[in-house]
Design a protein around this motif. Structure first.
Motif, mmCIF file in Angstrom:
data_model
loop_
_atom_site.group_PDB
_atom_site.id
_atom_site.type_symbol
_atom_site.label_atom_id
_atom_site.label_comp_id
_atom_site.label_asym_id
_atom_site.label_seq_id
_atom_site.Cartn_x
_atom_site.Cartn_y
_atom_site.Cartn_z
ATOM 1 N N GLY A 257 0.823 -1.205 0.000
ATOM 2 C CA GLY A 257 0.000 0.000 0.000
ATOM 3 C C GLY A 257 0.860 1.259 0.000
ATOM 4 N N PHE A 258 1.956 1.213 0.747
ATOM 5 C CA PHE A 258 2.861 2.361 0.788
ATOM 6 C C PHE A 258 3.487 2.597 -0.584
ATOM 7 C CE2 PHE A 258 7.122 4.175 1.564
ATOM 8 C CZ PHE A 258 6.742 5.380 2.144
ATOM 9 N N TRP A 259 3.897 1.518 -1.271
ATOM 10 C CA TRP A 259 4.478 1.656 -2.606
ATOM 11 C C TRP A 259 3.457 2.274 -3.566
ATOM 12 C CZ3 TRP A 259 7.465 2.683 -6.309
ATOM 13 C CH2 TRP A 259 7.170 2.315 -7.609
ATOM 14 N N ALA A 260 2.201 1.841 -3.482
ATOM 15 C CA ALA A 260 1.164 2.409 -4.347
ATOM 16 C C ALA A 260 0.999 3.903 -4.060
ATOM 17 C CB ALA A 260 -0.153 1.672 -4.137
ATOM 18 N N PHE A 261 1.030 4.273 -2.782
ATOM 19 C CA PHE A 261 0.920 5.687 -2.407
ATOM 20 C C PHE A 261 2.112 6.484 -2.951
ATOM 21 C CE2 PHE A 261 2.163 9.060 0.553
ATOM 22 C CZ PHE A 261 1.059 9.890 0.442
ATOM 23 N N VAL A 262 3.317 5.966 -2.774
ATOM 24 C CA VAL A 262 4.526 6.656 -3.242
ATOM 25 C C VAL A 262 4.495 6.826 -4.761
ATOM 26 C CG1 VAL A 262 7.039 6.425 -3.480
ATOM 27 C CG2 VAL A 262 5.955 6.040 -1.273
ATOM 28 N N SER A 263 3.906 5.871 -5.454
ATOM 29 C CA SER A 263 3.837 5.983 -6.915
ATOM 30 C C SER A 263 3.065 7.226 -7.347
ATOM 31 C CB SER A 263 3.213 4.732 -7.530
ATOM 32 O OG SER A 263 1.819 4.693 -7.301
ATOM 33 N N SER A 264 2.145 7.684 -6.514
ATOM 34 C CA SER A 264 1.374 8.875 -6.879
ATOM 35 C C SER A 264 2.171 10.154 -6.662
ATOM 36 C CB SER A 264 0.078 8.940 -6.068
ATOM 37 O OG SER A 264 0.351 9.238 -4.712
ATOM 38 N N LEU A 265 3.269 10.082 -5.956
ATOM 39 C CA LEU A 265 4.084 11.270 -5.684
ATOM 40 C C LEU A 265 5.172 11.479 -6.735
ATOM 41 C CD1 LEU A 265 4.566 10.773 -1.837
ATOM 42 C CD2 LEU A 265 2.791 12.092 -3.020
ATOM 43 N N ILE A 266 5.433 10.462 -7.529
ATOM 44 C CA ILE A 266 6.495 10.499 -8.534
ATOM 45 C C ILE A 266 5.850 10.688 -9.902
ATOM 46 C CG2 ILE A 266 8.358 9.165 -9.591
ATOM 47 C CD1 ILE A 266 8.420 7.556 -6.917
ATOM 48 N N PRO A 267 6.297 11.670 -10.681
ATOM 49 C CA PRO A 267 5.734 11.794 -12.029
ATOM 50 C C PRO A 267 5.888 10.481 -12.807
ATOM 51 C CG PRO A 267 7.051 13.721 -11.507
ATOM 52 C CD PRO A 267 7.272 12.720 -10.394
ATOM 53 N N PHE A 268 4.849 10.070 -13.466
ATOM 54 C CA PHE A 268 4.754 8.821 -14.229
ATOM 55 C C PHE A 268 4.703 7.584 -13.336
ATOM 56 C CE2 PHE A 268 6.962 11.876 -16.981
ATOM 57 C CZ PHE A 268 6.092 11.914 -18.059
#
Length: 97
Positions: free
Chosen positions: A72-83
């Motif tokens: 879940g944390f990885w999915a959240f972090v993915s929204s903070l990184i462009p692309f």
């Protein structure tokens, strides 16, 4: 995309990722180089709504599919990184199939 928790996460993630790119690469330059701050107001509000929906969709998938806190944390972090949400979508597409 299927009408499942992962399918909804994929859809919201794609929309959130697109809105993030519009905010970063279209609205921000319009604000700072063309003196058009309303572009950030509009796209920022839309992106904020999609970001909240994305976080709620992550929580829903974590609950239904018993994702770990790390996943879940990885999915959240993915929204903070462009692309980043597009990379997440590729992984979710395999899981959904």
């Amino acid at each position: 995309m299927k009408n499942t928790p992962i399918g909804r996460l994929r859809l919201i993630g794609l929309l959130e990722g697109i809105s993030y790119l519009v905010l970063l690469f279209i609205a921000m330059p319009l604000k700072y180089f063309a003196g058009f701050p309303v572009a950030v107001s509009i796209s920022g509000a839309l992106h904020g709504l999609l970001f909240v929906l994305f976080c709620l969709a992550i929580l829903h998938v974590m609950f239904v599919h018993r994702w770990s806190i790390f996943r879940g944390f990885w999915a959240f972090v993915s929204s903070l990184i462009p692309f980043g949400t597009f990379v997440l979508d590729k992984q979710l597409r395999r899981e959904e199939a």
